[in-house]
Design a protein around this motif. Structure first.
Motif, PDB file in Angstrom:
ATOM      1  N   ARG A 150       0.874  -1.249   0.000  1.00 20.86           N
ATOM      2  CA  ARG A 150       0.072   0.099  -0.007  1.00 20.86           C
ATOM      3  C   ARG A 150       0.711   1.238   0.076  1.00 20.86           C
ATOM      4  O   ARG A 150       1.786   1.462   0.678  1.00 20.86           O
ATOM      5  CB  ARG A 150      -0.626  -0.139   1.357  1.00 20.86           C
ATOM      6  N   VAL A 152       0.151   5.412   0.143  1.00 23.37           N
ATOM      7  CA  VAL A 152      -0.578   6.585  -0.249  1.00 23.37           C
ATOM      8  C   VAL A 152       0.257   7.850  -0.201  1.00 23.37           C
ATOM      9  O   VAL A 152       1.063   8.326   0.795  1.00 23.37           O
ATOM     10  CB  VAL A 152      -1.817   6.848   0.916  1.00 23.37           C
ATOM     11  N   ASN A 213     -11.035   9.143 -14.848  1.00 23.29           N
ATOM     12  CA  ASN A 213     -11.365   8.551 -13.555  1.00 23.29           C
ATOM     13  C   ASN A 213     -11.120   9.416 -12.448  1.00 23.29           C
ATOM     14  O   ASN A 213     -11.185   9.218 -11.218  1.00 23.29           O
ATOM     15  CB  ASN A 213     -10.431   7.398 -13.087  1.00 23.29           C
ATOM     16  N   TYR A 215      -8.401  11.220 -11.658  1.00 18.37           N
ATOM     17  CA  TYR A 215      -7.005  11.619 -11.470  1.00 18.37           C
ATOM     18  C   TYR A 215      -6.220  12.101 -12.533  1.00 18.37           C
ATOM     19  O   TYR A 215      -6.678  12.151 -13.754  1.00 18.37           O
ATOM     20  CB  TYR A 215      -6.423   9.980 -11.295  1.00 18.37           C
ATOM     21  N   GLU A 236      -1.119  -1.362  -4.107  1.00 15.65           N
ATOM     22  CA  GLU A 236      -2.261  -0.459  -4.153  1.00 15.65           C
ATOM     23  C   GLU A 236      -1.741   1.235  -4.004  1.00 15.65           C
ATOM     24  O   GLU A 236      -1.428   1.697  -2.783  1.00 15.65           O
ATOM     25  CB  GLU A 236      -3.219  -0.538  -3.004  1.00 15.65           C
ATOM     26  N   THR A 238      -2.249   5.055  -3.952  1.00 19.61           N
ATOM     27  CA  THR A 238      -3.151   6.180  -4.164  1.00 19.61           C
ATOM     28  C   THR A 238      -2.324   7.697  -3.886  1.00 19.61           C
ATOM     29  O   THR A 238      -1.720   8.119  -3.243  1.00 19.61           O
ATOM     30  CB  THR A 238      -3.897   6.123  -2.604  1.00 19.61           C
TER      31      THR A 238
ATOM     32  N   TYR B 255      -7.057  11.132   2.428  1.00 17.17           N
ATOM     33  CA  TYR B 255      -7.731  10.037   1.944  1.00 17.17           C
ATOM     34  C   TYR B 255      -8.240   9.528   3.237  1.00 17.17           C
ATOM     35  O   TYR B 255      -7.611   9.520   4.244  1.00 17.17           O
ATOM     36  CB  TYR B 255      -6.213   9.041   1.453  1.00 17.17           C
ATOM     37  N   GLU B 257     -10.892   6.128   4.383  1.00 18.94           N
ATOM     38  CA  GLU B 257     -11.809   4.860   4.011  1.00 18.94           C
ATOM     39  C   GLU B 257     -12.873   4.758   5.007  1.00 18.94           C
ATOM     40  O   GLU B 257     -12.731   5.072   6.307  1.00 18.94           O
ATOM     41  CB  GLU B 257     -10.870   3.533   4.490  1.00 18.94           C
ATOM     42  N   ARG B 304     -11.479  17.709  -6.228  1.00 15.62           N
ATOM     43  CA  ARG B 304     -10.826  16.496  -6.651  1.00 15.62           C
ATOM     44  C   ARG B 304     -11.207  15.273  -5.640  1.00 15.62           C
ATOM     45  O   ARG B 304     -10.467  14.371  -5.416  1.00 15.62           O
ATOM     46  CB  ARG B 304      -9.400  16.866  -6.248  1.00 15.62           C
ATOM     47  N   ARG B 306     -12.392  11.644  -5.444  1.00 16.80           N
ATOM     48  CA  ARG B 306     -12.406  10.635  -6.328  1.00 16.80           C
ATOM     49  C   ARG B 306     -12.231   9.127  -5.690  1.00 16.80           C
ATOM     50  O   ARG B 306     -11.641   9.195  -4.500  1.00 16.80           O
ATOM     51  CB  ARG B 306     -11.120  10.777  -7.266  1.00 16.80           C
ATOM     52  N   LYS B 307     -12.997   8.121  -6.335  1.00 15.98           N
ATOM     53  CA  LYS B 307     -12.830   6.750  -5.459  1.00 15.98           C
ATOM     54  C   LYS B 307     -11.457   6.453  -5.731  1.00 15.98           C
ATOM     55  O   LYS B 307     -10.785   6.625  -6.625  1.00 15.98           O
ATOM     56  CB  LYS B 307     -13.757   5.956  -6.726  1.00 15.98           C
ATOM     57  N   ASP B 308     -10.970   5.680  -4.568  1.00 13.73           N
ATOM     58  CA  ASP B 308      -9.742   4.901  -4.837  1.00 13.73           C
ATOM     59  C   ASP B 308      -9.534   4.162  -5.952  1.00 13.73           C
ATOM     60  O   ASP B 308     -10.653   3.489  -6.294  1.00 13.73           O
ATOM     61  CB  ASP B 308      -9.475   4.344  -3.510  1.00 13.73           C
ATOM     62  N   LEU B 309      -8.493   3.823  -6.528  1.00 10.26           N
ATOM     63  CA  LEU B 309      -8.443   2.873  -7.556  1.00 10.26           C
ATOM     64  C   LEU B 309      -8.186   1.297  -7.349  1.00 10.26           C
ATOM     65  O   LEU B 309      -8.564   0.387  -7.970  1.00 10.26           O
ATOM     66  CB  LEU B 309      -7.060   3.168  -8.366  1.00 10.26           C
ATOM     67  N   PHE B 310      -8.127   1.141  -6.033  1.00 17.43           N
ATOM     68  CA  PHE B 310      -7.757  -0.299  -5.629  1.00 17.43           C
ATOM     69  C   PHE B 310      -8.557  -0.536  -4.164  1.00 17.43           C
ATOM     70  O   PHE B 310      -9.079  -1.743  -4.206  1.00 17.43           O
ATOM     71  CB  PHE B 310      -6.314  -0.459  -5.043  1.00 17.43           C
ATOM     72  N   VAL B 311      -8.656   0.582  -3.305  1.00 18.52           N
ATOM     73  CA  VAL B 311      -9.511   0.270  -2.004  1.00 18.52           C
ATOM     74  C   VAL B 311     -10.943   0.363  -2.239  1.00 18.52           C
ATOM     75  O   VAL B 311     -11.215   1.444  -2.289  1.00 18.52           O
ATOM     76  CB  VAL B 311      -8.721   0.985  -0.971  1.00 18.52           C
ATOM     77  N   SER B 316     -10.584   9.888  -2.041  1.00 14.41           N
ATOM     78  CA  SER B 316      -9.436  10.969  -1.769  1.00 14.41           C
ATOM     79  C   SER B 316     -10.230  12.444  -2.087  1.00 14.41           C
ATOM     80  O   SER B 316     -10.953  12.439  -3.091  1.00 14.41           O
ATOM     81  CB  SER B 316      -8.257  10.789  -2.909  1.00 14.41           C
TER      82      SER B 316
END
Lengths: 347, 347
Positions: A150, A152, A213, A215, A236, A238, B255, B257, B304, B306-311, B316
């Protein structure tokens, strides 16, 4: 006996091209000749190298006759147009643009991380994006020992990453604001886009264009290039990439989670003895990496290394490097150095 | 009928004190009288308020006779010395320093988040740290709807957070660098510590002093105050606080969760309709929060997103606010406004 090596720098009048020439000299790169190439617009510019006046020539396919190593940093379109012409004429191309980075036939190399990839090239080797390079140099020792699942990362990137015009604009907008004038921006964040904002006394959370997306392209480079360099698409990542009013030196706030547990003292020892890295981590004496101090320096600086307060394998750090040197010119020259050592060329 | 409200500002000559006076006026706070207090050093300074010349008086215990609301922003030592004296004389103290923030008997309030705490006060209400306030305003709507288990935040904080001298130093070091001189720093990052570094064209990964765990006091405030304001100590907060060459406006790369899954469209709708927040999120038109644009403004700006690309539940965002207004003066004045509404005082 080694044969002499003939080097060309494409984009010799730009910020990175100039740094490539400086870096070849500072590291006493054993070139037999140095050819400076640029667009027609910049051809004729005179650049002094080792006391000699070199005239910048227009880059054409024929420019690469007799060239062994061509360092490209004149924009992706120039690389797309001329890199294969250079290869056809026997040159190894080390390309600083994003043109070939994700091409599966092109190695993407940080010499401290995946040097063996250099020797799998088919004529072109890509230099990763500046913000990826310094992150890789700092994280690779940890990745190798503990694994990383991970990342970030939030970046604090310098104006020089957007070229000389962006640096000029930062200077101008800063001067305007300091005398109470309204600054006018025409370059940053992305010169070809519609809206421009002053960087001076500001932070711009946009580097390069946005993708669908949400980004930016800069952020997606940090994801995709990390996966390619470490050959591990499970990580992962971010990213948030922002531009700050700094001339040289990208700073990065990096949080990672490792696969294996670690002791912070082991991490510090590891970082202190890894290639290309300088550990600057002494909070008691206010020692930590700073952009102003890293400017003009070759290493990647790492500090503020600390265990997460809650997450077992979590770790934060602060990573700074000169984005024009390790983030671009130096990384390319290091690749060239490894190549000639292996090939036994060079005077 | 309501009774008139008499207000005192302690630290009236400082950056936050000045902003408190401005904010009281901009929001037409219904004060019957305004008393300006400061240290002996600043006593005698004349401040114009609504065309009237007010003379700043030295703050003493007796200064608070007849005062209903005292806004403190003159440093933690002044608050420790005088806040209880003001309470003893019948004033409600709204304290912008860190003196009482973690005191279990003192509510720590962001009016958009935990307004009911205001009415549990025993004479003192604490204003959270600037970097915490704007993060709370942006995250609370999400916290309430989806729950938040994890926050990784990197800050880009303005010089004004360190006071007027820091802003002066940023201006001076910037001017020096622009004319090619070597800048000399005596204030930043922490005036009372041994080493000082220029902030101009630099990033300083130190705000306030370091604690034994490697985090700065500023970073630990973001952890501890988040837990106290949300009354939820399970949230895993990973902060990195850095100072950037900006005069006004803290930016934050956040960021999170969430506990529950979300649709990004629902998050955007939520943020667009939450108190104190302005959603600036239109990447296609390069719309996102910026420090220079937020300076002088009351809201917290968020973009800005946006959904995380992986989690799965990762998200973010970029959050910006004027650290002197919502991060200090405005938050204090909002608390005062809610207090007088409830108490039925004010002209």
């Amino acid at each position: 006996m080694t044969k002499p090596v003939h080097v060309a720098v494409v984009g010799a009048t730009g910020a990175v091209g100039q740094a490539m020439i400086d870096t070849l000299l500072r590291r006493e790169f054993p070139f037999a000749s140095l050819k400076l190439l640029a667009s027609a617009r910049s051809a004729g510019t005179v650049v002094e190298v080792r006391g000699e006046q070199l005239i910048v020539e227009e880059a054409t396919p024929e420019s690469f006759e007799g060239i062994d190593i061509a360092l490209f940093s004149a924009g992706g379109d120039v690389s797309l147009r001329l890199a294969k012409e250079a290869v056809k004429r026997g040159a190894l191309v080390i390309d600083n643009t994003s043109a070939f980075r994700m091409d599966p036939l092109v190695p993407l190399v940080v010499p401290e991380v995946n040097p063996k990839e250099i020797f799998k090239n088919q004529g072109i080797i890509a230099n990763p994006n500046c913000s990826t390079i310094q992150m890789m140099v700092a994280l690779y020792p940890i990745y190798r020992e503990y694994g990383i699942r991970r990342i970030v990362v939030s970046t604090y990137q310098a104006a020089s990453g957007a070229g000389q015009l962006a640096m000029d604009e930062l200077r101008q907008t800063a001067s305007a604001i300091l005398v109470g004038e309204n600054p006018v921006a025409k370059v940053l964040p992305v010169s070809k886009l519609e809206y421009h904002y002053p960087l001076a006394f500001n932070v711009l959370p946009q580097i390069d264009v946005f993708e669908a997306n949400g980004y930016t392209k800069e952020e997606m480079k940090m994801v995709n290039e990390t996966h390619k360099i470490l050959n591990d698409a499970r990580i992962e990542v971010t990213p948030t990439a922002a531009r700050v009013p700094v001339m040289y030196g990208h700073s990065e706030s990096i949080y990672i989670e490792t696969d294996q547990p670690f002791e912070i003292s082991d991490i510090l020892r590891l970082l202190a003895h890894s290639p290309g890295l300088v550990l600057q981590d002494d909070p008691e004496h206010q020692v930590y990496p700073q952009a102003l101090q890293a400017a003009g320096q070759f290493p990647v600086f790492v500090g503020r290394v600390r265990k997460d307060l809650f997450v077992k394998n979590g770790l934060s750090m602060w990573v700074v490097a000169d984005n024009i040197l390790k983030g671009a010119a130096l990384n390319a020259v290091q690749i060239a150095e490894m190549w000639i050592l292996q090939e036994g060329i060079g005077s």
